[in-house]
Write a protein that holds these residues in place. Structure first.
Motif, PDB file in Angstrom:
ATOM      1  N   GLY A   1      -6.182   2.056   1.688  1.00  0.00           N
ATOM      2  CA  GLY A   1      -4.735   1.832   1.828  1.00  0.00           C
ATOM      3  C   GLY A   1      -4.125   2.107   3.037  1.00  0.00           C
ATOM      4  O   GLY A   1      -3.567   1.161   3.691  1.00  0.00           O
TER       5      GLY A   1
ATOM      6  N   GLU B   1       2.277   5.888  -7.259  1.00  0.00           N
ATOM      7  CA  GLU B   1       0.991   6.679  -7.868  1.00  0.00           C
ATOM      8  C   GLU B   1       1.133   8.164  -7.673  1.00  0.00           C
ATOM      9  O   GLU B   1       0.805   9.152  -8.582  1.00  0.00           O
TER      10      GLU B   1
ATOM     11  N   ASN C   1       1.452   3.829  -3.183  1.00  0.00           N
ATOM     12  CA  ASN C   1       1.048   5.206  -3.004  1.00  0.00           C
ATOM     13  C   ASN C   1       2.174   6.107  -3.599  1.00  0.00           C
ATOM     14  O   ASN C   1       1.820   7.143  -4.415  1.00  0.00           O
TER      15      ASN C   1
ATOM     16  N   LYS D   1      -7.701  10.957  -4.555  1.00  0.00           N
ATOM     17  CA  LYS D   1      -7.515  10.407  -5.910  1.00  0.00           C
ATOM     18  C   LYS D   1      -9.061   9.915  -6.509  1.00  0.00           C
ATOM     19  O   LYS D   1     -10.197   9.463  -5.737  1.00  0.00           O
TER      20      LYS D   1
ATOM     21  N   ASN E   1       0.866  -1.205   0.011  1.00  0.00           N
ATOM     22  CA  ASN E   1       0.046  -0.067  -0.004  1.00  0.00           C
ATOM     23  C   ASN E   1       0.829   1.048  -0.235  1.00  0.00           C
ATOM     24  O   ASN E   1       0.530   2.191  -0.758  1.00  0.00           O
TER      25      ASN E   1
HETATM   26 MG   LIG Z   1      -3.382   3.967  -1.637  1.00  0.00          MG
END
Ligand SMILES: [Mg+2]
Ligand SMILES: Nc1ncnc2c1ncn2[C@@H]1O[C@H](COP(=O)(O)OP(=O)(O)OP(=O)(O)O)[C@@H](O)[C@H]1O
Length: 249
Positions: free
Chosen positions: A215, A157, A154, A208, A150
């Protein structure tokens, strides 16, 4: 002086029912949340069963279908739903932990391998700096992997294209003499706005478009169940570092 006492009394009398009402409302809300958790767990189970069948048929269809692009989209979306449902289940259902010695460096390597392709296509470089001379912790391997994944996801991302993901470990000794393993996951993304910092670990907090916001909530829960802690350091506009601290074995 005589007017002071009755005033105080009135104040106390008026605020007490308000406090009780507040407490009652909070308890009711907790109860509702607990119910919601149970419902979510049941629904998630049902969806997951359906997904197993859909996935099996998808694979069969894929063997026959020439439209790889469309099949890819469907598979990606299925995976996303599967992830969401898994996360909801992890958060709401009681789990049995499988506790054993876990090698954190191996687990980080394994998680990073799963992200290799994504990082390559987005030109994200990886800096591995495993300084900890020993990496053993006691815990549930798959839960810890979920927590690392997670955080790594992140970070990736957050960076979009071009960036650097740094994964560092070290051992520290507490003031009480206990050894702890620290894991730093640092990205060169946009960082976190100060007003969001205190909300990151709340379930369903997300900025998001397609995020579930689960997460970090899961990550925190897993880490706490391992007698560890998680912190974040971030300057808006200047990358983020998530730091997990776990008792070293
Ligand atoms: Mg996440
Ligand atoms: N490395 C990071 N850099 C910048 N912001 C971050 C980072 N990690 C988390 N965040 C912020 O914290 C929010 C919550 O993260 P969390 O992982 O809980 O949910 P999500 O990533 O939005 O959704 P999901 O993980 O369910 O796909 C994110 O939406 C984002 O705003």
């Amino acid at each position: 002086m005589s007017s002071e006492a009755p005033e105080k009394k009135t104040g106390a009398a008026a605020s007490q029912p308000a406090v009780v009402a507040d407490l009652q409302a909070s308890l009711q809300r907790l109860d509702q949340l607990a119910n919601l958790g149970r419902v979510a767990a049941n629904v998630a189970h049902e969806i997951k069963n359906g997904l197993v069948a859909i996935n099996t048929f998808m694979e069969l269809l894929l063997e026959k279908s020439a439209d790889r692009e469309m099949a890819g989209v469907v598979q990606r979306e299925l995976k996303r739903i599967d992830n969401l449902v898994t996360q909801i289940l992890r958060l709401s259902a009681p789990r049995t932990a499988e506790v054993k010695t876990v090698r954190v460096h191996d687990l980080l390597d394994h998680s990073l391998r799963l992200l290799e392709h994504q990082m390559k296509t987005r030109l994200i470089t990886l800096k591995r700096n495993y300084r900890a001379p020993a990496d053993a912790v006691r815990g549930d391997e798959s839960q810890l992997q979920q927590a690392f994944m997670n955080l790594l996801l992140n970070a990736v991302e957050a960076m979009g294209n071009n960036g650097e993901l740094a994964v560092t470990t070290e051992i520290i000794t507490d003031t009480d003499g206990r050894r702890r393993l620290k894991i730093f996951i640092r990205d060169t993304g946009p960082g976190i706005a100060p007003e969001n910092l205190s909300r990151l670990f709340e379930p369903f907090f997300t900025t998001k478009k397609n995020g579930t916001g689960l997460g970090l909530a899961i990550c925190q829960r897993v880490v706490q169940e391992h007698q560890g802690s998680i912190e974040v350091e971030s300057k808006d506009g200047n990358g983020s570092t998530f730091i997990i601290t776990l008792p070293a074995e």
